[in-house]
Write a protein that holds these residues in place. Structure first.
Motif, PDB file in Angstrom:
ATOM      1  N   HIS A   6      -8.221   0.974  -0.950  1.00 40.65           N
ATOM      2  CA  HIS A   6      -8.639   1.495   0.355  1.00 40.65           C
ATOM      3  C   HIS A   6      -9.228   2.894   0.192  1.00 40.65           C
ATOM      4  CE1 HIS A   6      -6.094  -0.936   3.491  1.00 40.65           C
ATOM      5  NE2 HIS A   6      -7.042  -1.654   2.934  1.00 40.65           N
TER       6      HIS A   6
ATOM      7  N   ASN B  99      -5.046   8.118   0.501  1.00 37.40           N
ATOM      8  CA  ASN B  99      -3.634   8.438   0.750  1.00 37.40           C
ATOM      9  C   ASN B  99      -3.015   9.197  -0.419  1.00 37.40           C
ATOM     10  OD1 ASN B  99      -3.885   7.092   3.147  1.00 37.40           O
ATOM     11  ND2 ASN B  99      -2.549   5.383   2.618  1.00 37.40           N
TER      12      ASN B  99
ATOM     13  N   ASP C 262      -4.410   2.987  -2.034  1.00 34.27           N
ATOM     14  CA  ASP C 262      -5.215   3.791  -1.111  1.00 34.27           C
ATOM     15  C   ASP C 262      -5.456   5.149  -1.756  1.00 34.27           C
ATOM     16  OD1 ASP C 262      -6.132   5.535   0.968  1.00 34.27           O
ATOM     17  OD2 ASP C 262      -5.474   4.034   2.423  1.00 34.27           O
TER      18      ASP C 262
ATOM     19  N   GLU D 181       0.819  -1.217   0.000  1.00 32.91           N
ATOM     20  CA  GLU D 181       0.000   0.000   0.000  1.00 32.91           C
ATOM     21  C   GLU D 181       0.849   1.262   0.000  1.00 32.91           C
ATOM     22  OE1 GLU D 181      -2.758   0.221   3.250  1.00 32.91           O
ATOM     23  OE2 GLU D 181      -3.239   2.330   2.854  1.00 32.91           O
TER      24      GLU D 181
END
Lengths: 294, 240
Positions: A212, A184, A181, A148
């Motif tokens: 995510h 993010n 993500d 990730e």
């Protein structure tokens, strides 16, 4: 568009899940919410016993599972901890998750665990370190691990590979996948002045095994804005928009709602996951209401 | 950046997270982006470390929070986290030394039973993540008894069970009388549930003597005092 992701539980064309919180476990077992999977942090299940382990066994009877590590410290120059790796392997062996993931970050140095996803300069030297550590982890658990992209707050002069290329090369070298993500990417882009859409467009879609989504908080420090990835609120509209564009480009992917602080009641998380499912269906060209089988 | 440079970078970053002091070479290595200065950006990670660890630990100590307040507990835990960093990413066992840490704090001069409250709450947490050991509940006559691995013992100079019960709202604060003397409190994991019980004076005396002798084994249940038989019935002593 690629649909080469490997996780697609039966009855779930558009699989969505939520992070499983201890306070929601009994409610999950009792009400069996309409979700495809749950995700747990591996480190919370490295104990000798406890009701949470027994409850997770029950949850796994009805749902697919994603095991997400936060403490492997794949960016550590000193390598990864053999004991921690063994415990991680035991969690994977016990629960047999559909997905296994970790972070492009480090958190361990010289015998201490720093309980954060710490950043590292992205260059050839660190890529070699991370690739070695990822390979060792994959060898130990005997399967592909998704890596990730973390939220970042600082940028380094020693960085000369940008994050999308770094992740793609890491995946090529090790056979790992990418856990993308989207929140993010947005947080890091706003904090470090890069374009989130451009970043997402450069991620090889076929390498993405999970997405995510989460909320974040906007803070003002001495008049300057900084966005902190606290997983403590709903996903914001800008992130939903980036998510839809990503799905349009790469196709449907298992999507998880993370909510780790100011945790609301379970139905709020489920509702957010259903929103992700609707957006995933819409972006995939399926406009009617989607109802998955739990 | 060679591997030894990455080692140095991570050593510098660790110093920042734990002490708040960022070595110049760490700051010098940061690129300038946006309006927020690099040092403020680095401090986000120090804050993340302290906030995430302390808030995780605070959930183990609800009675402590009742006694000294949320703000004090959060502050004390942040101090603890920076001076006692975890040695493993599995945080279930992190925090065992918090009672000793607070024992030398000024708050323990004013509320001397605070360290025992912490020990009690830590014992509850510890058993909640332990594997329950199975024992034979109907031993033969010629049995050897020992303290169960499903038990933690807090031998306090204060009426700990009463103090904890008042903090949790189970009894009124007026029902606590410090002059009643100490209590030995047992934390027991049984059938996947953790429970507390205070021993009566005879039971506590027997268990204390056994532990002081460093030999809690008892070789014939029928010949032991009633206190020992009670401890066996309560699953505190078990057949080895």
């Amino acid at each position: 568009m690629s649909n080469s992701h490997t996780f697609c539980p039966s009855g779930h064309q558009f699989p969505v899940g939520v992070g499983l919180k201890a306070e929601h476990m009994l409610n999950v077992i009792k009400t069996k919410p309409d979700l495809a999977f749950f995700e747990v942090h591996a480190e919370n299940y490295m104990t000798a016993g406890g009701n949470h382990m027994r409850f997770l066994d029950e949850v796994c009877d009805s749902y697919s599972l994603s095991v997400h590590g936060v403490g492997m410290s794949l960016g550590s120059a000193e390598g990864i901890d053999a004991q921690h790796l063994k415990k991680f392997e035991q969690v994977v062996e016990r629960y047999k998750p559909e997905l296994v993931s970790e972070h492009l970050a480090w958190s361990v140095h010289d015998g201490h665990y720093l309980n954060d996803l710490l950043p590292l300069p992205l260059n050839e030297s660190t890529l070699a370190v991370v690739a070695d550590n990822v390979s060792r982890m994959q060898d130990a658990v005997g399967r592909k691990v998704l890596i990730e992209n973390p939220s970042t707050y600082v940028a380094f002069k020693a960085t000369d590979i940008d994050e999308p290329e770094y992740l793609a090369r890491l995946a090529e070298q090790t056979g790992c996948g990418i856990l993308l993500d989207v929140n993010n990417v947005y947080v890091s882009g706003r904090n470090n002045g890069f374009d989130a859409e451009d970043y997402l467009a450069r991620i090889p879609g076929e390498m993405v095994g999970e997405i995510h989504l989460a909320g974040h908080v906007v803070k003002q420090v001495d008049g300057a804005e900084i966005r902190i990835d606290d997983h403590g609120s709903s996903v914001i509209d800008d992130v939903w928009s980036l998510y839809r564009h990503t799905i349009e480009r790469i196709g449907a992917r298992p999507t998880l709602i993370e909510w780790d602080s100011n945790v609301p009641e379970l139905p709020v998380l489920v509702c957010e996951a259903h929103k992700a499912r609707e957006q995933m269906a819409f972006a995939s060209g399926v406009s009617e209401a989607i109802h998955g089988a739990a | 950046m060679a591997q030894h440079d990455l080692q140095q970078f991570q050593s510098d970053f660790k110093a920042l997270v734990l002490s708040g002091h960022a070595p110049d070479r760490l700051i010098d290595g940061l690129a300038i982006v946006g309006d927020l200065p690099p040092k403020n950006r680095l401090n986000i990670h120090r804050n993340n470390y302290r906030e995430s660890l302390s808030s995780n630990l605070a959930t183990h100590f609800p009675a402590l929070r009742e006694f000294v307040g949320e703000e004090f507990v959060n502050g004390a835990l942040k101090e603890f986290c920076t001076s006692n960093p975890p040695v493993a990413a599995t945080l279930a066992h992190y925090g065992a030394e918090f009672a000793e840490f607070l024992e030398i704090h000024a708050v323990s001069d004013q509320l001397p039973y605070i360290p025992d409250i912490i020990r009690l709450e830590w014992a509850m947490h510890e058993l909640q993540v332990s594997k329950e050991v199975s024992y034979n509940v109907e031993p033969d006559a010629d049995v050897e008894l020992s303290v169960s691995e499903n038990v933690r013992i807090i031998d306090s100079e204060y009426p700990l069970m009463s103090i904890w019960s008042a903090a949790m709202g189970h009894i009124p604060a007026e029902a606590v009388h410090l002059e009643q003397g100490g209590q030995m409190v047992i934390v027991l994991l049984n059938d996947s549930e953790v429970s507390l019980m205070a021993l009566d004076k005879d039971e506590a005396k027997f268990l204390r003597a056994s532990l002081d002798d460093k030999d809690p084994s008892i070789h014939d249940l029928q010949l032991t005092p009633e206190a020992a038989q009670n401890l066996f019935m309560k699953r505190i002593l078990v057949a080895s």
